[in-house]
Design an enzyme around this catalytic site. Sequence first.
Site, PDB file in Angstrom:
ATOM      1  N   LYS A  28       0.843  -1.207   0.000  1.00 43.90           N
ATOM      2  CA  LYS A  28       0.000   0.000   0.000  1.00 43.90           C
ATOM      3  C   LYS A  28       0.880   1.261   0.000  1.00 43.90           C
ATOM      4  O   LYS A  28       0.680   2.177  -0.771  1.00 43.90           O
ATOM      5  CB  LYS A  28      -0.924   0.015   1.238  1.00 43.90           C
ATOM      6  CG  LYS A  28      -1.754  -1.241   1.391  1.00 43.90           C
ATOM      7  CD  LYS A  28      -2.635  -1.209   2.629  1.00 43.90           C
ATOM      8  CE  LYS A  28      -1.906  -1.165   3.956  1.00 43.90           C
ATOM      9  NZ  LYS A  28      -1.159  -2.399   4.311  1.00 43.90           N
ATOM     10  N   ARG A  99     -10.061   0.363   8.878  1.00 45.77           N
ATOM     11  CA  ARG A  99      -9.606  -0.993   9.177  1.00 45.77           C
ATOM     12  C   ARG A  99     -10.647  -1.782   9.960  1.00 45.77           C
ATOM     13  O   ARG A  99     -10.411  -2.946  10.285  1.00 45.77           O
ATOM     14  CB  ARG A  99      -8.353  -0.917  10.047  1.00 45.77           C
ATOM     15  CG  ARG A  99      -7.047  -0.990   9.302  1.00 45.77           C
ATOM     16  CD  ARG A  99      -5.962  -0.709  10.323  1.00 45.77           C
ATOM     17  NE  ARG A  99      -4.737  -1.350  10.024  1.00 45.77           N
ATOM     18  CZ  ARG A  99      -3.707  -0.730   9.457  1.00 45.77           C
ATOM     19  NH1 ARG A  99      -3.800   0.516   9.091  1.00 45.77           N
ATOM     20  NH2 ARG A  99      -2.594  -1.387   9.283  1.00 45.77           N
TER      21      ARG A  99
HETATM   22  P1  AP5 Z   1       4.926  -1.443   1.913  1.00 46.30           P
HETATM   23  O1  AP5 Z   1       4.453  -0.760   0.681  1.00 46.30           O
HETATM   24  O2  AP5 Z   1       5.741  -0.630   2.874  1.00 46.30           O
HETATM   25  O3  AP5 Z   1       3.731  -2.203   2.639  1.00 46.30           O
HETATM   26  P2  AP5 Z   1       2.373  -1.658   3.299  1.00 46.30           P
HETATM   27  O4  AP5 Z   1       1.231  -2.377   2.651  1.00 46.30           O
HETATM   28  O5  AP5 Z   1       2.340  -0.151   3.266  1.00 46.30           O
HETATM   29  O6  AP5 Z   1       2.539  -2.242   4.740  1.00 46.30           O
HETATM   30  P3  AP5 Z   1       2.534  -1.592   6.197  1.00 46.30           P
HETATM   31  O7  AP5 Z   1       3.326  -2.521   7.053  1.00 46.30           O
HETATM   32  O8  AP5 Z   1       2.956  -0.158   6.186  1.00 46.30           O
HETATM   33  O9  AP5 Z   1       1.055  -1.695   6.517  1.00 46.30           O
HETATM   34  P4  AP5 Z   1       0.423  -1.790   7.891  1.00 46.30           P
HETATM   35  O10 AP5 Z   1      -0.992  -1.739   7.445  1.00 46.30           O
HETATM   36  O11 AP5 Z   1       0.801  -2.942   8.739  1.00 46.30           O
HETATM   37  O12 AP5 Z   1       1.042  -0.545   8.671  1.00 46.30           O
HETATM   38  P5  AP5 Z   1       0.479   0.915   8.994  1.00 46.30           P
HETATM   39  O13 AP5 Z   1       1.618   1.837   8.992  1.00 46.30           O
HETATM   40  O14 AP5 Z   1      -0.728   1.227   8.172  1.00 46.30           O
HETATM   41  O15 AP5 Z   1       5.782  -2.721   1.435  1.00 46.30           O
HETATM   42  C1  AP5 Z   1       6.434  -3.551   2.389  1.00 46.30           C
HETATM   43  C2  AP5 Z   1       7.828  -3.947   1.843  1.00 46.30           C
HETATM   44  O16 AP5 Z   1       7.674  -4.734   0.670  1.00 46.30           O
HETATM   45  C3  AP5 Z   1       8.688  -2.748   1.445  1.00 46.30           C
HETATM   46  O17 AP5 Z   1      10.002  -2.990   1.841  1.00 46.30           O
HETATM   47  C4  AP5 Z   1       8.547  -2.665  -0.081  1.00 46.30           C
HETATM   48  O18 AP5 Z   1       9.726  -2.151  -0.688  1.00 46.30           O
HETATM   49  C5  AP5 Z   1       8.322  -4.124  -0.462  1.00 46.30           C
HETATM   50  N1  AP5 Z   1       7.374  -4.253  -1.574  1.00 46.30           N
HETATM   51  C6  AP5 Z   1       6.239  -3.532  -1.797  1.00 46.30           C
HETATM   52  N2  AP5 Z   1       5.620  -3.944  -2.903  1.00 46.30           N
HETATM   53  C7  AP5 Z   1       6.353  -4.975  -3.404  1.00 46.30           C
HETATM   54  C8  AP5 Z   1       6.226  -5.846  -4.521  1.00 46.30           C
HETATM   55  N3  AP5 Z   1       5.191  -5.718  -5.384  1.00 46.30           N
HETATM   56  N4  AP5 Z   1       7.162  -6.823  -4.697  1.00 46.30           N
HETATM   57  C9  AP5 Z   1       8.214  -6.951  -3.831  1.00 46.30           C
HETATM   58  N5  AP5 Z   1       8.405  -6.151  -2.764  1.00 46.30           N
HETATM   59  C10 AP5 Z   1       7.484  -5.182  -2.551  1.00 46.30           C
HETATM   60  O19 AP5 Z   1      -0.062   0.695  10.494  1.00 46.30           O
HETATM   61  C11 AP5 Z   1       0.828   0.493  11.585  1.00 46.30           C
HETATM   62  C12 AP5 Z   1       0.043   0.393  12.893  1.00 46.30           C
HETATM   63  O20 AP5 Z   1      -0.698   1.609  13.128  1.00 46.30           O
HETATM   64  C13 AP5 Z   1      -1.035  -0.710  12.935  1.00 46.30           C
HETATM   65  O21 AP5 Z   1      -0.481  -1.965  13.311  1.00 46.30           O
HETATM   66  C14 AP5 Z   1      -1.980  -0.131  14.020  1.00 46.30           C
HETATM   67  O22 AP5 Z   1      -1.453  -0.346  15.314  1.00 46.30           O
HETATM   68  C15 AP5 Z   1      -1.958   1.345  13.738  1.00 46.30           C
HETATM   69  N6  AP5 Z   1      -3.049   1.773  12.817  1.00 46.30           N
HETATM   70  C16 AP5 Z   1      -2.875   2.360  11.593  1.00 46.30           C
HETATM   71  N7  AP5 Z   1      -4.073   2.628  11.023  1.00 46.30           N
HETATM   72  C17 AP5 Z   1      -5.019   2.210  11.906  1.00 46.30           C
HETATM   73  C18 AP5 Z   1      -6.447   2.193  11.880  1.00 46.30           C
HETATM   74  N8  AP5 Z   1      -7.144   2.655  10.828  1.00 46.30           N
HETATM   75  N9  AP5 Z   1      -7.098   1.659  12.954  1.00 46.30           N
HETATM   76  C19 AP5 Z   1      -6.432   1.194  14.028  1.00 46.30           C
HETATM   77  N10 AP5 Z   1      -5.068   1.178  14.102  1.00 46.30           N
HETATM   78  C20 AP5 Z   1      -4.379   1.676  13.053  1.00 46.30           C
END
Ligand code: AP5
Length: 223
Positions: A28, A99
């Site tokens: 994402k 979420r």
């Molecule tokens: P990347 O693009 O960074 O992945 P992502 O989908 O953005 O994953 P996140 O870990 O950021 O998502 P998340 O939902 O767990 O975290 P968030 O910050 O939202 O890609 C990952 C890796 O893969 C990278 O190294 C990239 O280079 C590589 N890659 C990407 N695409 C690729 C491909 N096609 N092929 C190969 N490699 C690839 O949330 C963090 C925390 O915040 C949550 O755990 C929660 O505690 C809190 N939180 C956030 N939003 C909410 C909400 N709405 N409600 C409640 N809690 C929330």
Amino acid sequence: MNNPHQQASEQANEPLRLVFIGPPGSGKGTQAPILKEHYGLAHISTGDLLRLEVSANTDLGREARKYMTEGALVPDQLIIQMIAGVVGGQGFILDGFPRTVNQARKLDEMLGERGLRAVIEFKIEDRLLISRILGRLVHPGSGRSYHVEFHPPRVPMTDDVTGEPLVKRSDDNEEALMNRLAAYHEVTTPVLDYYRQQGILHTVDASDKPEAVWSQIKAALNQ
Ligand code: AP5
């Protein structure tokens, strides 16, 4: 009543309001900056907003940190309050929100008749996510993400754009990832059904190469 051509052109003039839903590491945060650049949208990542609150040591940041470190969801009321101030009239990509079904209902209330244009589901098997998450490096200032193997920065541990250092996220470890995946499957997948029923859900194969995922998203938005 509008004819279909009128409806299509009105839709084309409306700012794009998009939601990205997918498990941790599904890409994402990799795709959002591409769409931001291509369509001129705001990229609103609730994870990035929360990490800013944590690093600024605000009340919200201190509260959210307890949940984030373990990979648990931050309580709805905190997230909804935070997001209400940033979702405006312009086009946007919401990355990481909603979420829960409750968050999705609140978003519908916030947007009123304007509504969402599309919701993109990043579908991928869990087993592919471990290496993506454990190899991830991020630039805290912009949220740009890299990968030691799949998308390395030009200079090790250095952001390509600013030259600033890259870091590993504190929740990018195996234990927190298992909790984040469990939360995704239990609490977030019902949100997909919520949007499927509205007829705005598009699913992309997130195990593809980044350029191929971007092509799938473009095709979905042109439908
Ligand atoms: P990347 O693009 O960074 O992945 P992502 O989908 O953005 O994953 P996140 O870990 O950021 O998502 P998340 O939902 O767990 O975290 P968030 O910050 O939202 O890609 C990952 C890796 O893969 C990278 O190294 C990239 O280079 C590589 N890659 C990407 N695409 C690729 C491909 N096609 N092929 C190969 N490699 C690839 O949330 C963090 C925390 O915040 C949550 O755990 C929660 O505690 C809190 N939180 C956030 N939003 C909410 C909400 N709405 N409600 C409640 N809690 C929330």
